[in-house]
Design an enzyme around this catalytic site. Structure first.
Site, PDB file in Angstrom:
ATOM      1  N   SER A 165       0.797  -1.339  -0.429  1.00 50.24           N
ATOM      2  CA  SER A 165       0.703   0.128   0.021  1.00 50.24           C
ATOM      3  C   SER A 165       0.665   0.922  -0.026  1.00 50.24           C
ATOM      4  O   SER A 165       1.596   1.060  -0.783  1.00 50.24           O
ATOM      5  CB  SER A 165      -0.528  -0.254   0.745  1.00 50.24           C
ATOM      6  OG  SER A 165      -1.867   1.020   1.204  1.00 50.24           O
ATOM      7  N   LYS A 177      -0.259  -4.380  -3.431  1.00 52.50           N
ATOM      8  CA  LYS A 177      -2.401  -3.522  -2.466  1.00 52.50           C
ATOM      9  C   LYS A 177      -1.951  -1.838  -3.260  1.00 52.50           C
ATOM     10  O   LYS A 177      -1.261  -0.908  -2.581  1.00 52.50           O
ATOM     11  CB  LYS A 177      -1.895  -3.606  -1.513  1.00 52.50           C
ATOM     12  CG  LYS A 177      -3.179  -2.678  -1.699  1.00 52.50           C
ATOM     13  CD  LYS A 177      -3.337  -2.880   0.533  1.00 52.50           C
ATOM     14  CE  LYS A 177      -4.798  -2.088   0.762  1.00 52.50           C
ATOM     15  NZ  LYS A 177      -4.906  -0.519   0.174  1.00 52.50           N
ATOM     16  N   ASP A 180      10.736   5.544  -9.155  1.00 48.84           N
ATOM     17  CA  ASP A 180      10.336   5.825 -10.501  1.00 48.84           C
ATOM     18  C   ASP A 180      11.087   7.047 -10.794  1.00 48.84           C
ATOM     19  O   ASP A 180      11.688   7.648 -12.039  1.00 48.84           O
ATOM     20  CB  ASP A 180       8.714   6.147 -11.044  1.00 48.84           C
ATOM     21  CG  ASP A 180       7.925   4.866 -11.063  1.00 48.84           C
ATOM     22  OD1 ASP A 180       8.783   3.753 -11.260  1.00 48.84           O
ATOM     23  OD2 ASP A 180       7.447   4.395 -11.238  1.00 48.84           O
TER      24      ASP A 180
END
Length: 490
Positions: free
Chosen positions: A332, A357, A343
């Protein structure tokens, strides 16, 4: 409805046979509590009805709620005993969330609301201690630590610390009630309470007992711990994201920077997630202004799609290399954080694939309880949904763990108290003693490294909490690999 009509017919037939006056009383009752039934004008929808709402046709929710209201009134009037209206309301709310078939959407009733709120916020009324207690089934009256509660550590500046309690103290009773047959959870619940109230605790220390009264305060559960490793490599472990985490993380970062930190390892292993807003604040500490942190996409037509950007609170410059440790327990908000730094080229991921998740929940009060409901998917800055797939690390390194076929051997070691007996006989925590234990139990069927970890943990349990290392690369392959990567760049 057909069911009510059948009920009516049955009552009519029965009452005609018994006594007319009683029949008319029952009929009047039915008419009074269900005018729709009396007039025959009730309008219902079914699976073949159109889903579009028009002025001439009530929407599905209104119709269903009218039906439920009618049923509720029948039950309230005809059930042979008085009903618990609070319980009915809780069960209806619970059933509505359960019907979604989503394990992340649920209703928390008032009886559990306070614990749920404390978990979300990471704060509660208490004395500020970490506790441990063996199962009551392992009580040994010759060993007080087996049936009393051990204080592992006191939170910094907590009421417990200010009262003079410290690591190793044993709690034998709370408010005069012995803890012998309590679980650690039950003990923790008894120590918690409203801030400003007092709790009376009986302490057992060095063979002597004494009573102490401690005033509870609001306690912020620590979710961040940090230390400086070799070659000026900082290490920060984030265990979850609560309302206090961003403040704790910023403090840890500044403390390491003051000590000359040149690179950083952030350990998110077994971090189940938590508050997304706090996670975004934490990501801000490491990202430059305008970097995409995460994108949220809700139900079509709800205008809930959002893209969140870093707001210019970067504290750790891009010149500081970062590694994030992950495993299957990283989920999560922990995945949002890891993906945001990864990223944006701010971190290298080392460890194993994350949980996966990729959905977010909205939480709001309902009555005296709480509702948590899934409201959207999230996408990483690279535009990827990781729900059900997780995030693959850049460098895969598995955690050391007990294999399934070694569990029975481990249970035997614990049952026979082999580890604790060894430490009783070899009191010094040295690499030589760790190796000695591994050699002694080499025929147990448990891997040598796991044996060393097991006996090391027993030594740790007997140390003052402040002396236990926060990180130990010797028995932690992902951490060891992270240190190698930051020092070599490979």
């Amino acid at each position: 409805p057909t069911s009510f009509f059948l009920l009516y017919v049955i009552i009519v037939i029965y009452m005609i046979k018994r006594s007319a006056p009683t029949f008319f009383v029952i009929l009047a009752l039915l008419l009074a509590i269900n005018p729709a039934f009396a007039s025959g004008a009730a309008e219902y929808t079914n699976s073949s009805s159109k889903t579009n709402v028009t002025a001439a046709s009530p929407d599905r929710i209104s119709t269903d709620m009218e039906s439920l209201k009618t049923l509720y009134r029948y039950i309230d009037t005809l059930y042979y005993e008085n009903i618990d209206n609070d319980a009915v309301m809780e069960k209806m709310a619970q059933a509505m969330l359960d019907a979604l078939g989503d394990k992340y959407s649920f209703y928390t009733p008032p009886s559990k609301a306070n614990d749920y709120k404390e978990t979300l916020e990471g704060k509660y009324g208490g004395i500020g201690v970490y506790l441990t207690k063996p199962s009551p089934s392992n009580n040994d009256m010759n060993d007080p630590s087996s049936y009393m509660v051990t204080i592992v550590s006191c939170f910094a500046s907590s009421p417990a610390m200010r009262s003079g309690l410290h690591s190793g103290d044993l709690i034998s009773a709370i408010e005069g009630e012995k803890v012998d047959n309590m679980t650690s959870t039950e003990v923790s619940d008894k120590l918690r309470g409203d801030a400003g109230t007092e709790v009376n605790v009986t302490i057992y220390r060095n063979g002597q007992s004494f009573d102490i009264s401690i005033k509870r305060e609001i306690i912020n559960t620590p979710t961040v711990s940090s230390t400086m490793l070799e070659n000026s490599i900082g290490y920060i472990m984030i265990s979850s994201y609560t309302q206090a985490t961003s403040t704790q993380l910023l403090s840890a970062v500044k403390g390491l920077m003051d000590k000359g930190m040149k690179s950083l390892i952030i350990d998110e292993r077994n971090n189940h997630g938590g508050d997304v807003d706090i996670c975004l604040q934490c990501a801000n500490i490491f990202l430059k202004t305008g970097d995409v942190i995460v994108s949220l996409e809700g139900r079509k037509g709800t205008n809930t799609n959002q893209r969140y950007l870093s707001t210019g609170s970067q504290q750790v410059g891009n010149e500081v290399p970062i590694v994030i440790l992950t495993n299957e327990g990283s989920a999560s908000s922990a995945e949002i954080f890891a993906a945001a730094l990864h990223d944006n080229k701010r971190a290298t991921l080392i460890g194993s694939k994350t949980f996966g998740k990729g959905i977010v929940q909205t939480i709001f009060p309902f009555g005296k309880g709480y509702v948590q409901i899934t409201t959207g998917h999230y996408y990483t800055p690279a535009g990827v949904s990781i729900h059900g797939t997780g995030i693959e690390p850049d460098i895969a390194v598995a955690d050391l763990e007990l294999k399934d076929d070694q569990i029975s051997a481990y249970e035997q070691l614990m049952k026979e108290k082999t580890i604790s007996r060894f430490v009783d006989e070899h009191k010094e925590f040295t690499p030589m003693n760790l190796q000695l234990f591994a050699d002694t139990e080499k025929d147990s069927g448990i891997d040598q490294q796991i044996l060393k970890i097991l006996v090391r943990n027993e030594y740790y349990a007997r140390m003052n909490y402040a002396d236990v290392p926060i990180a130990d690369a010797q028995f932690d392959p992902p951490l060891k690999r992270a240190l190698e990567f930051l020092q070599s760049g490979k």
